[in-house]
Scaffold this motif. Structure first.
Motif, PDB file in Angstrom:
ATOM      1  N   GLY A 219       5.867   5.463  11.481  1.00  0.00           N
ATOM      2  CA  GLY A 219       6.562   6.721  11.215  1.00  0.00           C
ATOM      3  C   GLY A 219       8.063   6.595  11.384  1.00  0.00           C
TER       4      GLY A 219
ATOM      5  N   ASN B 201       5.284  11.243  10.011  1.00  0.00           N
ATOM      6  CA  ASN B 201       4.621  10.469   8.959  1.00  0.00           C
ATOM      7  C   ASN B 201       3.681  11.385   8.196  1.00  0.00           C
ATOM      8  OD1 ASN B 201       2.041  10.493  10.113  1.00  0.00           O
ATOM      9  ND2 ASN B 201       2.146   8.377  10.849  1.00  0.00           N
TER      10      ASN B 201
ATOM     11  N   ARG C 177       1.955  -7.025   9.241  1.00  0.00           N
ATOM     12  CA  ARG C 177       2.466  -6.243  10.362  1.00  0.00           C
ATOM     13  C   ARG C 177       2.256  -6.868  11.739  1.00  0.00           C
ATOM     14  NH1 ARG C 177       2.568   0.056   9.075  1.00  0.00           N
ATOM     15  NH2 ARG C 177       3.724  -0.214   7.159  1.00  0.00           N
TER      16      ARG C 177
ATOM     17  N   TYR D 192       0.837  -1.204   0.000  1.00  0.00           N
ATOM     18  CA  TYR D 192       0.000   0.000   0.000  1.00  0.00           C
ATOM     19  C   TYR D 192       0.866   1.246   0.000  1.00  0.00           C
ATOM     20  CZ  TYR D 192       0.808   1.269   4.944  1.00  0.00           C
ATOM     21  OH  TYR D 192       1.366   1.668   6.122  1.00  0.00           O
TER      22      TYR D 192
ATOM     23  N   LEU E   4      11.391   2.332   6.768  1.00  0.00           N
ATOM     24  CA  LEU E   4      10.772   2.725   5.504  1.00  0.00           C
ATOM     25  C   LEU E   4      11.402   4.031   5.026  1.00  0.00           C
ATOM     26  CD1 LEU E   4       8.157   1.963   3.709  1.00  0.00           C
ATOM     27  CD2 LEU E   4       7.127   3.901   4.857  1.00  0.00           C
TER      28      LEU E   4
ATOM     29  N   THR F 268       7.824  11.804   4.173  1.00  0.00           N
ATOM     30  CA  THR F 268       7.954  12.951   5.077  1.00  0.00           C
ATOM     31  C   THR F 268       9.422  13.134   5.444  1.00  0.00           C
ATOM     32  OG1 THR F 268       5.873  12.137   5.972  1.00  0.00           O
ATOM     33  CG2 THR F 268       6.875  13.998   7.118  1.00  0.00           C
ATOM     34  N   GLN F 269      10.114  12.032   5.660  1.00  0.00           N
ATOM     35  CA  GLN F 269      11.535  12.099   6.009  1.00  0.00           C
ATOM     36  C   GLN F 269      12.343  12.760   4.884  1.00  0.00           C
ATOM     37  OE1 GLN F 269      13.980   8.501   5.900  1.00  0.00           O
ATOM     38  NE2 GLN F 269      14.528   8.899   8.029  1.00  0.00           N
TER      39      GLN F 269
ATOM     40  N   PHE G 186       4.488  -5.600  14.383  1.00  0.00           N
ATOM     41  CA  PHE G 186       4.131  -4.256  14.859  1.00  0.00           C
ATOM     42  C   PHE G 186       2.975  -4.343  15.866  1.00  0.00           C
ATOM     43  CE2 PHE G 186       5.704  -1.498  11.019  1.00  0.00           C
ATOM     44  CZ  PHE G 186       7.012  -1.849  11.323  1.00  0.00           C
TER      45      PHE G 186
ATOM     46  N   GLU H 129      12.365   2.308  13.656  1.00  0.00           N
ATOM     47  CA  GLU H 129      11.286   3.253  13.351  1.00  0.00           C
ATOM     48  C   GLU H 129      10.087   3.020  14.245  1.00  0.00           C
ATOM     49  OE1 GLU H 129       9.920   2.559   9.310  1.00  0.00           O
ATOM     50  OE2 GLU H 129      10.019   0.397   9.594  1.00  0.00           O
ATOM     51  N   HIS H 130       9.218   4.026  14.245  1.00  0.00           N
ATOM     52  CA  HIS H 130       7.899   3.886  14.863  1.00  0.00           C
ATOM     53  C   HIS H 130       7.086   2.954  13.962  1.00  0.00           C
ATOM     54  CE1 HIS H 130       3.711   5.925  15.201  1.00  0.00           C
ATOM     55  NE2 HIS H 130       3.822   5.002  16.141  1.00  0.00           N
ATOM     56  N   ILE H 131       6.100   2.287  14.505  1.00  0.00           N
ATOM     57  CA  ILE H 131       5.332   1.349  13.673  1.00  0.00           C
ATOM     58  C   ILE H 131       4.610   2.052  12.521  1.00  0.00           C
ATOM     59  CG2 ILE H 131       4.991  -0.432  15.448  1.00  0.00           C
ATOM     60  CD1 ILE H 131       2.068   0.834  15.634  1.00  0.00           C
TER      61      ILE H 131
END
Ligand SMILES: Cc1ncc(COP(=O)(O)O)c(C=O)c1O
Length: 301
Positions: free
Chosen positions: A193, A251, A159, A34, A212, A216-217, A162, A189-191
Motif C-alpha cells: 500500500g 490500497n 517480492r 499483476y 507504486l 487508491t492514491q 518485501f 511504501e507499505h509492502i
C-alpha cells in the motif's frame, strides 16, 4: 464454501484448477506482473484505470498476454458476474489478473504466457480491527526497490525483499505493517500500500520515485482536492512520520487504514485522526458502501 470461478489460460475453471507448472517462469524467477481490483457490493471499482496500469506493467516487462485491454476488461467482468451468486452476504471480492512468461527456457523463448484472472473473497477479519486500533507501522532494515534495479511503478510478484522486510517487522510486532525506506532513506511504501502522513493539516505523501502509482492514491489526491485538503508529494523521512499528526495507508482492498503507532511511538491523538476520518467518509460515500462498517461486520469477536 463453494469454489469460485477463475479464468485460466482461455477457460473458466474452478479456482483449484489454476495450477502453475513448476517450470513456469512466474514461479521460478518471479517473471510475472499483476494487477488487482476489488468490488463494492459486487460492483468492480475503477477496473479500466487498473487495467491501464496493468498494460503499462506488461509493456515495461515485455510480457504479452495475447489479450488487449478491452478483452481483459470483458473477461474480468465475466469473472465477477460468474461469481456473484457465490458472494457472501455483505461480502466482496478482489480480482487479480496475472501474466507470467510461461514455461519459457529463456526470456526470448516464444512459448505461450500463463494468463489468469483470479477472484478471491476479501478476508476482512485480517485487517478490520485496525480501523479502530490503528495499525502498527514498523520501518524495517530492508530497503525498497530502486528505480536503478526494478522500478517500483511495475506491479510484479518478485517480492523477496518485501518478505524479508515483513519478517523484520514481525520481529518487532507480529501484527506490524512494514513500511520500507528507499535507497536514500526516504519513506517509500507499505509492502502492499501507499503511505501518507498529515502535518498541520497538510496531506503529505512520497513521490512515485520509490513507490507504486497506487490507484487508491490517485483517487485520494482527487478527493483531497475536492475537500480542500492541501496535498504535497515530497521526500519524507522517518522524522516526518515520528512527528506527524496522523498517518494512514491506502490500497485497493483495505482502502484507507489508519496507523496507531510507528516504531512503537503513538501517532497523533486518537485513531482515526480527523483528516483520515474525513477521507474515509468521503470514500464510503463515493463507493456506496461504508467500507469500515463492512470490514467490522466480519471482524473476529
Ligand atoms: C507495493 C504496493 N504499493 C502500493 C499499493 C497500492 O496500490 P493500489 O492502491 O492500486 O491498490 C500496492 C497494492 O497492492 C502495492 O502492492
Amino acid at each position: 464454501m463453494d469454489e469460485l470461478i477463475a479464468y485460466f489460460n482461455g477457460e473458466f475453471v474452478p479456482d483449484s484448477q489454476c495450477l502453475i507448472h513448476a517450470t513456469d517462469r512466474g514461479f521460478r524467477t518471479g517473471d510475472v506482473v499483476y494487477d488487482l481490483q476489488r468490488t463494492f457490493d459486487g460492483k468492480i471499482f475503477r477496473l479500466r484505470e487498473h487495467l491501464e496500469r496493468f498494460m503499462r506493467s506488461l509493456k515495461f516487462t515485455r510480457l504479452d498476454s495475447g489479450l488487449n485491454i478491452d478483452e481483459l476488461e470483458a473477461l474480468t467482468r465475466e469473472v465477477v458476474e460468474r461469481n456473484e451468486d457465490l458472494r457472501e452476504p455483505g461480502g466482496d471480492f478482489t480480482v487479480t489478473q496475472f501474466v507470467t512468461r510461461g514455461r519459457a527456457k529463456s526470456v526470448v523463448d516464444p512459448v505461450p504466457p500463463t494468463v489468469c484472472i483470479l477472484p478471491q473473497r476479501i478476508d476482512f477479519a485480517q485487517f478490520a480491527k485496525f480501523y479502530q486500533s490503528g495499525v502498527h507501522v514498523v520501518i524495517p532494515r530492508t530497503r525498497s526497490y530502486s528505480t536503478e534495479s526494478l522500478d517500483p511503478k511495475v506491479k510484479h510478484y518478485s517480492r523477496m525483499n518485501f518478505v524479508i522486510a515483513s519478517l523484520e517487522a514481525a520481529d518487532v510486532d507480529p501484527e506490524a505493517y512494514p513500511v520500507l525506506l528507499d535507497e536514500n532513506g526516504n519513506i517509500a511504501e507499505h509492502i502492499a500500500g501507499n503511505f501518507y502522513l498529515i502535518t498541520d493539516g497538510v496531506l503529505r505523501m512520497p513521490t512515485d520515485h520509490s513507490s507504486l502509482q497506487g490507484d487508491t492514491q490517485r483517487v485520494i489526491r482527487e478527493m483531497a482536492k475536492r475537500l480542500g485538503i492541501p496535498t504535497r508529494e515530497e521526500e519524507l523521512q522517518p522524522y516526518d512520520a515520528y512527528t506527524a499528526d496522523e498517518i494512514f495507508l491506502t490500497n485497493t482492498t483495505y482502502c484507507i487504514l489508519p496507523a496507531g503507532k510507528i516504531d512503537n511511538r503513538p501517532v497523533g491523538e486518537g485513531v482515526p485522526g480527523p483528516i483520515t476520518r474525513q477521507l474515509q467518509s468521503a470514500w464510503s460515500e463515493m463507493v456506496g458502501v461504508d467500507f469500515v462498517d463492512q470490514a467490522l461486520s466480519f471482524a473476529n469477536p
